[in-house]
Design an enzyme around this catalytic site. Structure first.
Site, PDB file in Angstrom:
ATOM      1  N   ILE A  23       0.841  -1.209   0.000  1.00 48.13           N
ATOM      2  CA  ILE A  23       0.000   0.000   0.000  1.00 48.13           C
ATOM      3  C   ILE A  23       0.871   1.253   0.000  1.00 48.13           C
ATOM      4  N   THR A  30      12.012  -5.250   4.722  1.00 52.28           N
ATOM      5  CA  THR A  30      11.820  -6.637   5.138  1.00 52.28           C
ATOM      6  C   THR A  30      11.489  -7.429   3.876  1.00 52.28           C
ATOM      7  N   THR A  37       7.830  -4.166  15.586  1.00 54.32           N
ATOM      8  CA  THR A  37       7.588  -3.078  14.621  1.00 54.32           C
ATOM      9  C   THR A  37       6.255  -2.381  14.890  1.00 54.32           C
ATOM     10  N   THR A  84      -6.101  -0.995  10.504  1.00 51.83           N
ATOM     11  CA  THR A  84      -6.882  -2.058   9.868  1.00 51.83           C
ATOM     12  C   THR A  84      -8.240  -2.248  10.537  1.00 51.83           C
ATOM     13  N   ASP A  85      -9.179  -2.818   9.797  1.00 53.53           N
ATOM     14  CA  ASP A  85     -10.487  -3.157  10.384  1.00 53.53           C
ATOM     15  C   ASP A  85     -10.386  -4.364  11.320  1.00 53.53           C
ATOM     16  N   GLU A  86      -9.261  -5.106  11.240  1.00 50.30           N
ATOM     17  CA  GLU A  86      -9.156  -6.339  12.050  1.00 50.30           C
ATOM     18  C   GLU A  86      -9.119  -6.054  13.546  1.00 50.30           C
ATOM     19  N   TYR A 136      -1.327 -10.361  14.933  1.00 44.38           N
ATOM     20  CA  TYR A 136      -1.251  -9.188  14.041  1.00 44.38           C
ATOM     21  C   TYR A 136      -2.244  -8.113  14.480  1.00 44.38           C
ATOM     22  N   LYS A 150      -1.684  -4.284  16.001  1.00 44.59           N
ATOM     23  CA  LYS A 150      -2.202  -3.063  15.368  1.00 44.59           C
ATOM     24  C   LYS A 150      -3.114  -2.316  16.344  1.00 44.59           C
ATOM     25  N   ASN A 170      -9.761  -5.021   3.628  1.00 48.36           N
ATOM     26  CA  ASN A 170      -8.756  -5.730   2.814  1.00 48.36           C
ATOM     27  C   ASN A 170      -8.503  -5.016   1.497  1.00 48.36           C
ATOM     28  N   LEU A 210      -4.173 -13.569  -0.130  1.00 50.12           N
ATOM     29  CA  LEU A 210      -5.081 -14.421  -0.915  1.00 50.12           C
ATOM     30  C   LEU A 210      -5.124 -14.075  -2.409  1.00 50.12           C
ATOM     31  N   ARG A 228     -14.731 -11.058   3.697  1.00 51.14           N
ATOM     32  CA  ARG A 228     -13.893  -9.861   3.806  1.00 51.14           C
ATOM     33  C   ARG A 228     -14.531  -8.766   2.961  1.00 51.14           C
ATOM     34  N   PRO A 251      -5.772 -20.890  12.321  1.00 48.86           N
ATOM     35  CA  PRO A 251      -6.196 -20.898  13.732  1.00 48.86           C
ATOM     36  C   PRO A 251      -6.813 -19.546  14.102  1.00 48.86           C
TER      37      PRO A 251
HETATM   38  P1  NAD Z   1       3.312  -4.761   3.490  1.00 44.69           P
HETATM   39  O1  NAD Z   1       3.664  -5.895   4.372  1.00 44.69           O
HETATM   40  O2  NAD Z   1       3.140  -5.004   2.030  1.00 44.69           O
HETATM   41  O3  NAD Z   1       4.407  -3.604   3.618  1.00 44.69           O
HETATM   42  C1  NAD Z   1       4.933  -3.195   4.846  1.00 44.69           C
HETATM   43  C2  NAD Z   1       6.163  -2.338   4.564  1.00 44.69           C
HETATM   44  O4  NAD Z   1       6.674  -1.891   5.828  1.00 44.69           O
HETATM   45  C3  NAD Z   1       7.291  -3.105   3.874  1.00 44.69           C
HETATM   46  O5  NAD Z   1       7.835  -2.321   2.836  1.00 44.69           O
HETATM   47  C4  NAD Z   1       8.317  -3.322   4.986  1.00 44.69           C
HETATM   48  O6  NAD Z   1       9.641  -3.387   4.510  1.00 44.69           O
HETATM   49  C5  NAD Z   1       8.087  -2.089   5.842  1.00 44.69           C
HETATM   50  N1  NAD Z   1       8.515  -2.271   7.240  1.00 44.69           N
HETATM   51  C6  NAD Z   1       8.270  -3.348   8.054  1.00 44.69           C
HETATM   52  N2  NAD Z   1       8.830  -3.154   9.256  1.00 44.69           N
HETATM   53  C7  NAD Z   1       9.426  -1.927   9.230  1.00 44.69           C
HETATM   54  C8  NAD Z   1      10.135  -1.164  10.167  1.00 44.69           C
HETATM   55  N3  NAD Z   1      10.383  -1.628  11.404  1.00 44.69           N
HETATM   56  N4  NAD Z   1      10.611   0.050   9.812  1.00 44.69           N
HETATM   57  C9  NAD Z   1      10.388   0.520   8.558  1.00 44.69           C
HETATM   58  N5  NAD Z   1       9.712  -0.165   7.605  1.00 44.69           N
HETATM   59  C10 NAD Z   1       9.219  -1.369   7.940  1.00 44.69           C
HETATM   60  O7  NAD Z   1       2.012  -4.126   4.125  1.00 44.69           O
HETATM   61  P2  NAD Z   1       0.778  -3.412   3.425  1.00 44.69           P
HETATM   62  O8  NAD Z   1      -0.213  -4.434   3.051  1.00 44.69           O
HETATM   63  O9  NAD Z   1       1.285  -2.467   2.414  1.00 44.69           O
HETATM   64  O10 NAD Z   1       0.175  -2.613   4.679  1.00 44.69           O
HETATM   65  C11 NAD Z   1       0.627  -1.296   4.974  1.00 44.69           C
HETATM   66  C12 NAD Z   1      -0.095  -0.805   6.227  1.00 44.69           C
HETATM   67  O11 NAD Z   1      -1.506  -0.814   6.001  1.00 44.69           O
HETATM   68  C13 NAD Z   1       0.125  -1.678   7.454  1.00 44.69           C
HETATM   69  O12 NAD Z   1       0.228  -0.838   8.566  1.00 44.69           O
HETATM   70  C14 NAD Z   1      -1.130  -2.540   7.539  1.00 44.69           C
HETATM   71  O13 NAD Z   1      -1.405  -2.900   8.867  1.00 44.69           O
HETATM   72  C15 NAD Z   1      -2.158  -1.578   6.997  1.00 44.69           C
HETATM   73  N6  NAD Z   1      -3.335  -2.202   6.354  1.00 44.69           N
HETATM   74  C16 NAD Z   1      -3.155  -3.146   5.366  1.00 44.69           C
HETATM   75  C17 NAD Z   1      -4.275  -3.661   4.708  1.00 44.69           C
HETATM   76  C18 NAD Z   1      -4.142  -4.681   3.600  1.00 44.69           C
HETATM   77  O14 NAD Z   1      -5.151  -5.217   3.156  1.00 44.69           O
HETATM   78  N7  NAD Z   1      -2.944  -4.984   3.103  1.00 44.69           N
HETATM   79  C19 NAD Z   1      -5.555  -3.233   5.072  1.00 44.69           C
HETATM   80  C20 NAD Z   1      -5.688  -2.291   6.111  1.00 44.69           C
HETATM   81  C21 NAD Z   1      -4.558  -1.759   6.720  1.00 44.69           C
HETATM   82  O1  DAU Z   2      -8.772  -6.589   6.884  1.00 39.94           O
HETATM   83  C1  DAU Z   2      -7.578  -5.927   6.628  1.00 39.94           C
HETATM   84  C2  DAU Z   2      -6.431  -6.903   6.641  1.00 39.94           C
HETATM   85  O2  DAU Z   2      -6.511  -7.661   5.445  1.00 39.94           O
HETATM   86  C3  DAU Z   2      -5.065  -6.231   6.765  1.00 39.94           C
HETATM   87  O3  DAU Z   2      -4.993  -5.554   7.994  1.00 39.94           O
HETATM   88  C4  DAU Z   2      -3.942  -7.267   6.652  1.00 39.94           C
HETATM   89  O4  DAU Z   2      -2.691  -6.625   6.675  1.00 39.94           O
HETATM   90  C5  DAU Z   2      -4.111  -8.016   5.346  1.00 39.94           C
HETATM   91  O5  DAU Z   2      -3.128  -9.023   5.237  1.00 39.94           O
HETATM   92  C6  DAU Z   2      -5.508  -8.625   5.246  1.00 39.94           C
HETATM   93  O6  DAU Z   2      -5.660  -9.698   6.207  1.00 39.94           O
HETATM   94  P1  DAU Z   2      -6.396 -11.072   5.828  1.00 39.94           P
HETATM   95  O7  DAU Z   2      -5.959 -12.113   6.753  1.00 39.94           O
HETATM   96  O8  DAU Z   2      -7.866 -10.848   5.680  1.00 39.94           O
HETATM   97  O9  DAU Z   2      -5.791 -11.281   4.340  1.00 39.94           O
HETATM   98  P2  DAU Z   2      -5.275 -12.595   3.573  1.00 39.94           P
HETATM   99  O10 DAU Z   2      -5.091 -12.203   2.144  1.00 39.94           O
HETATM  100  O11 DAU Z   2      -4.154 -13.246   4.279  1.00 39.94           O
HETATM  101  O12 DAU Z   2      -6.537 -13.544   3.660  1.00 39.94           O
HETATM  102  C7  DAU Z   2      -7.792 -13.157   3.127  1.00 39.94           C
HETATM  103  C8  DAU Z   2      -8.772 -14.267   3.449  1.00 39.94           C
HETATM  104  O13 DAU Z   2      -8.440 -15.415   2.652  1.00 39.94           O
HETATM  105  C9  DAU Z   2      -8.728 -14.732   4.882  1.00 39.94           C
HETATM  106  O14 DAU Z   2     -10.045 -15.081   5.306  1.00 39.94           O
HETATM  107  C10 DAU Z   2      -7.842 -15.976   4.852  1.00 39.94           C
HETATM  108  C11 DAU Z   2      -8.125 -16.545   3.480  1.00 39.94           C
HETATM  109  N1  DAU Z   2      -7.005 -17.251   2.820  1.00 39.94           N
HETATM  110  C12 DAU Z   2      -5.791 -16.635   2.781  1.00 39.94           C
HETATM  111  C13 DAU Z   2      -4.712 -17.261   2.183  1.00 39.94           C
HETATM  112  C14 DAU Z   2      -3.352 -16.594   2.151  1.00 39.94           C
HETATM  113  C15 DAU Z   2      -7.216 -18.484   2.228  1.00 39.94           C
HETATM  114  O15 DAU Z   2      -8.344 -19.017   2.245  1.00 39.94           O
HETATM  115  N2  DAU Z   2      -6.151 -19.091   1.616  1.00 39.94           N
HETATM  116  C16 DAU Z   2      -4.914 -18.547   1.580  1.00 39.94           C
HETATM  117  O16 DAU Z   2      -3.970 -19.181   1.031  1.00 39.94           O
END
Ligand code: NAD
Ligand code: DAU
Length: 353
Positions: free
Chosen positions: A11, A35, A99, A133-135, A159, A163, A188, A199, A223, A292
């Site tokens: 993001i 990372t 972190t 996050t909404d989680e 996680y 958060k 998500n 996913l 989701r 889990p």
């Molecule tokens: P991501 O895992 O793709 O990216 C995280 C980035 O943070 C990476 O570039 C990593 O190198 C960097 N990072 C990790 N630890 C660090 C540290 N100690 N110092 C500096 N940089 C560090 O994550 P994302 O999916 O892009 O999510 C970004 C943010 O949005 C997160 O805070 C996550 O909780 C939040 N968020 C994600 C989602 C989603 O669906 N992916 C939804 C809602 C909120």
């Molecule tokens: O809701 C926001 C969150 O969405 C963010 O805060 C997180 O950073 C982000 O990773 C995401 O979390 P989820 O656990 O919902 O995302 P993930 O893509 O891992 O999984 C989405 C759904 O799909 C979840 O119900 C688990 C399921 N899943 C996931 C994987 C990786 C599967 O069924 N099979 C899979 O292989």
């Protein structure tokens, strides 16, 4: 200048690219630890853009963060940096605590000190935007109303607990110190540059590579999906116009069961890149052991940000998921770098200490 943390991740990179797509945008200092989830090839198009300054480092490094703030004097910080994958947090929670909690604490303290030294409008206009996050709200039953900003925090995974803790720190820094924060809690995301442990990108790439498409449990977990560009536009709105100390839920009004998401991707791939053997990609779906503590349903009520700031997502799930599948088909070099791990080779060379 603004300081973005975690801007080489999924993001964060989309946010930096969108931000700098505007010719009049302020510059970005991008602090990222790189990372496994940080990938500088996400930002390759900015290589010659002097408005983007990349800094390899940790939000938990007090000396580094303080130095960056003193040097670049940003008018805002947008904190994306986090460990973000639920499954990884179950296998190894320590990095999530470090972190997401300790790192955010350090960032808040450095930023508070910097803000304390600002004067006049620079002080009034400074913002710390925490991306969450909404989680943190836990899991809904089928008949529960969607999460609103007043839902109690009930995080269920390491996680989401980490958060939630960071959100509480941000809230406390506002109430105790008057430190100017806004927080967004988003559903998500999906879209370009999404690391294929999650996913949607995992299913796209496994499908194309003839591998099983792993669906946890019965695949009926729900989701709420938001195209990443819409999340970025919401953050820009909240950063510009959000009220201090407020939290805003961001979502796409797109509740989908996981199995439906996987089937939708399979159908789009059947159309855009049919399997050579004439079979459908859905035949690769495999039900596997459940996660889990798997949260059953998330749903976001985004009416506050809509009413207060006029933000609405531009993409529906149908338009966003089609764009996303097409992006993965159009970017084989990015995909190859991530799948083979070669994106890390030059990073290791570049950043070895
Ligand atoms: P991501 O895992 O793709 O990216 C995280 C980035 O943070 C990476 O570039 C990593 O190198 C960097 N990072 C990790 N630890 C660090 C540290 N100690 N110092 C500096 N940089 C560090 O994550 P994302 O999916 O892009 O999510 C970004 C943010 O949005 C997160 O805070 C996550 O909780 C939040 N968020 C994600 C989602 C989603 O669906 N992916 C939804 C809602 C909120
Ligand atoms: O809701 C926001 C969150 O969405 C963010 O805060 C997180 O950073 C982000 O990773 C995401 O979390 P989820 O656990 O919902 O995302 P993930 O893509 O891992 O999984 C989405 C759904 O799909 C979840 O119900 C688990 C399921 N899943 C996931 C994987 C990786 C599967 O069924 N099979 C899979 O292989």
């Amino acid at each position: 200048m603004i300081l973005v943390t975690g801007g080489a991740g999924f993001i964060g990179a989309n946010f930096v690219l969108d931000w700098l797509a505007s010719p009049n945008a302020e510059g970005v200092v991008n602090l990222d630890k790189l990372t496994y989830a940080g990938n500088l090839t996400n930002l390759q198009s900015l290589q010659k853009d002097s408005r983007h300054i990349f800094v390899h480092g940790d939000i938990g490094d007090k000396a580094l963060v303080s130095k960056l703030l003193a040097e670049h004097r940003p008018r805002a910080i947008v904190n994306f940096a986090a460990e973000s994958h639920v499954d990884r947090s179950i296998h190894g929670p320590a990095e999530f605590i470090q972190t997401n909690i300790v790192g955010t604490f350090n960032l808040l303290e450095c930023a508070r000190e910097y803000w304390g030294g600002l004067q006049g409008t620079a002080k009034e206009q400074f913002r710390f935007h925490h991306v969450s996050t909404d989680e943190v709200y836990g899991s809904l039953s089928a008949s529960d109303p969607a999460f609103s900003e007043t839902n109690p925090y009930e995080p269920n995974s390491p996680y989401s607990a980490s958060k939630a803790a960071s959100d509480h720190l941000v809230r406390a820094w506002f109430h105790t110190y008057g430190f100017p924060v806004v927080t967004t809690n988003c559903s998500n995301n999906y879209g370009p540059y999404h690391f294929p442990e999650k996913l949607i990108p995992l299913v796209i790439l496994n499908a194309l590579n003839g591998k099983p498409l792993p669906v946890y449990g019965d695949g009926q977990q729900i989701r709420d999906w938001l195209y990443v560009g819409d999340h970025c536009s919401a953050i820009r709105e909240v950063l510009a116009k959000g009220e201090l100390g407020e939290t805003y839920n961001i979502g796409g009004w797109n509740e989908k069961a996981n199995l439906d998401v996987v089937n939708t991707i399979c159908k789009i791939l059947d159309e855009l890149k049919p399997r050579a053997d004439g079979k459908t990609y859905a035949e690769q779906i495999t039900f596997v052991k459940d996660r889990p503590g798997h949260d059953r349903r998330y749903a976001i009520d985004a009416s506050k940000v809509e009413k207060a700031l006029g933000w609405r997502p531009a993409e529906t799930f149908d338009t966003g998921i089609r764009k996303t599948v097409q992006w993965y088909l159009d970017n084989p070099l990015w995909v190859d770098g991530v799948v083979t791990g070669s994106y890390r080779e030059w990073l290791d060379k570049q950043y070895q200490s």
